[in-house]
Every structure is written in C-alpha cells, then in structure tokens.
Write an enzyme that holds these catalytic residues in place. Sequence first.
Site, PDB file in Angstrom:
ATOM      1  N   HIS A   1       0.824  -1.207   0.000  1.00 57.14           N
ATOM      2  CA  HIS A   1       0.000   0.000   0.000  1.00 57.14           C
ATOM      3  C   HIS A   1       0.860   1.260   0.000  1.00 57.14           C
ATOM      4  O   HIS A   1       1.912   1.323   0.641  1.00 57.14           O
ATOM      5  CB  HIS A   1      -1.011   0.002   1.151  1.00 57.14           C
TER       6      HIS A   1
ATOM      7  N   ASP B   1       6.028   1.918   6.992  1.00 59.89           N
ATOM      8  CA  ASP B   1       4.786   1.194   6.721  1.00 59.89           C
ATOM      9  C   ASP B   1       3.973   2.047   5.747  1.00 59.89           C
ATOM     10  O   ASP B   1       3.362   3.027   6.152  1.00 59.89           O
ATOM     11  CB  ASP B   1       4.031   0.975   8.033  1.00 59.89           C
TER      12      ASP B   1
ATOM     13  N   GLU C   1      -5.143   1.840   2.682  1.00 62.70           N
ATOM     14  CA  GLU C   1      -5.039   0.679   3.570  1.00 62.70           C
ATOM     15  C   GLU C   1      -5.226   1.078   5.021  1.00 62.70           C
ATOM     16  O   GLU C   1      -5.857   0.358   5.807  1.00 62.70           O
ATOM     17  CB  GLU C   1      -3.672   0.008   3.372  1.00 62.70           C
ATOM     18  N   GLU C   2      -4.701   2.235   5.388  1.00 63.61           N
ATOM     19  CA  GLU C   2      -4.699   2.643   6.792  1.00 63.61           C
ATOM     20  C   GLU C   2      -6.086   3.030   7.303  1.00 63.61           C
ATOM     21  O   GLU C   2      -6.271   3.205   8.507  1.00 63.61           O
ATOM     22  CB  GLU C   2      -3.738   3.821   6.996  1.00 63.61           C
TER      23      GLU C   2
ATOM     24  N   HIS D   1       3.625   3.767  12.702  1.00 64.91           N
ATOM     25  CA  HIS D   1       2.596   4.823  12.670  1.00 64.91           C
ATOM     26  C   HIS D   1       3.004   6.043  13.477  1.00 64.91           C
ATOM     27  O   HIS D   1       2.165   6.720  14.064  1.00 64.91           O
ATOM     28  CB  HIS D   1       1.240   4.296  13.161  1.00 64.91           C
TER      29      HIS D   1
END
Length: 340
Positions: free
Chosen positions: A63, A171, A199-200, A310
């Site tokens: 992603h 990420d 995606e998140e 994150h």
Amino acid sequence: MTELLKTLCALPGPSGCEDAVRAFVLKKAKPYADALRTDAIGNVMVFRKGRKTLERPVVVCAHMDEVGVIVKKITDDGMIKFGFVGGVDPRVVIGRPVRFGEVTGVIGIKAVHLTTAAERRTMPKAKDLYIDIGASSRAAAEERVSLGDYGVFDSPVVEFGDGLIKAKAIDDRVGCAALLKLLEEQPPIDTWFCFTVQEEVGLRGAASMAYALDPDFALVLEGTTAADLAEVTDGKAVCHVRGGVVLPLMDGATIYDAGLFELLRDACAKRGIAWQTKTRVSGGTDAGRIHKSKAGVRVCAAAAPVRYIHSPSSVAAVSDCEAVLAAARAFLEDLRGDDE
C-alpha cells in the site's frame, strides 16, 4: 533498495491523498510494464509477463498510503484542530513537526502547568491537541490551509546505529520499494504488481483491486509492529528488528493460507533468508480484504518488523527490508515450480 526506500519515505501520501507516491510509482514502473492500469480509487496495477503463464493472475501488492492528519477546524487565534488519518497514538505526536504541502507546523498541547492531576494521568485525545502553523489569526491561517487539507509528519530519513533506518511511512513504503525492485526483473510467472491506496483507513484500495483482477494467489508486502524494546519480555515483543522477514500465520484481519505460508517459509529457509513469525495476533494487512474477494483468494504476507510504527520516527533494519524483497522473489520462483 535503501536509497529507493529513503526516497519513498520522504514523499507525502496520507490515505486518500497518495498523489505524490502514485506519480513516483508510475514513473518508475512504466519502463517495465507490459500493462499498466489505474482505477477510480487510485490504485496502480502493473502487469509484467513472466516465463510462465498461470490460468488465473498472481498478485504481489503493497500500500502507498501512510497515516497523517486532516484539518477539521481553524480557531479564532489561528490554531488548527485536526483529526488523525489512520491509527495514530496521540502520545507519540506531541511536539512533532507536520507539513501541509509547503506549510509547516508543530503539534501542541496545553502546557503541563495548566493541566489537572487527572489530566496528567490519562492519555491525550486528538481533540486535546492542535497544530500551530505560526498564524496570528483565523484569517492568516486560512491563507495557508483550508478545511480538509491533508498533512503528514515532517521528519527526516536517517540511517543510524547498526544498520537501522529511521523515517515516517516505512509502513508501507518498504513494500512499495520491494515491488519496484521486483519490477526491474522478469518474473518467473505472469504477475500483477499492485500499489494500493487507503489501507490505513480500512483496506479500501485492496478491495477494489482484488475485485478487478480476481487473483488466484496474493502476496502482501508490509511493515509490521515490532515491540522488541528494553524490558519487553516473552511474546509481547511480537517480532524483532534484525530478526529477518516476518511471515505471519494470522493477524487481526486474516488467517493466512497454510499452504502458501509453508511455501513461503520453505522458500526462505532453503535460500538462507532470515525469517520469523509473529508471537502475538495484532494488526492487519490488505490481505484482510483480498482473501474475501469474490469466491475467495489464497493469501500470504511478508513484512519488515518496524519499531514505533505509525509514528513520525519509525525504525527498521535495512537487512529486514532487503529480506522482504528476497522473500517475495523466492515466493514467485517457487510458485512457478521446478519445470523450467
């Protein structure tokens, strides 16, 4: 791969506003593509013909989006009230710089001497925070940002220590970097290399991608939570930085296909690629949507362990990132079989 990862991590791409990452991916992928598609939601799907054709497509995906912030309100004194885009722990952002395009700011909170004892015992919420962009009034702030503007953490990419890298958005720019490196080689089998969006915020891009391509197999390349910190014992560490590529059996969104897990595990083992699995069920990947598409899709995943995921300062090992690429290459080779 390290320089490519550093370039990707520096690009802004919060969920729903992945434009800069998508433009970079398209430029890098186009010379190698036998077919190139984008869809209405923003996914990039790149087909490269391999040395063998299967009846149904094989997908390897990552992603493009990252966690970020979005402007919800501008106060009379020119401060920005905001919401998080994706899952962010408010504790890790206080005092951190953010960027809205060319506009910079810093995330602030009420001074400690103004808080009550009860407030100091609880984790702050997004509503307790603000972004200071240096504006002296609402009118001055509105000249620089608007409601709905997306922002990202504004942190440098740094190599440090014994083979570590610190950056925002590891990420999942690590997965994107691996896909772009794989695209430079003719794959063993016909393969769709897919760069997904959002995606998140609910694996949204993966859902439309999987519906469109209807793959037989899918390998998801990711970054995953590592909590191998001082005084974290037993399985609470989840996985370990410098421990090799993470091959999950299960997470919060998916039970991965046992046969594909074994194929991927064995492919790594026979090539001497360091691998590990997660010791705690946590997180989720695009596989959570892909495996439920249409009549079902067999899925597996390979991830880099990432500390402080994150956050503005995620940390990964260069060797683990390279192991993600090596594992994906090995997966495609062994999925092809031995009938060269």
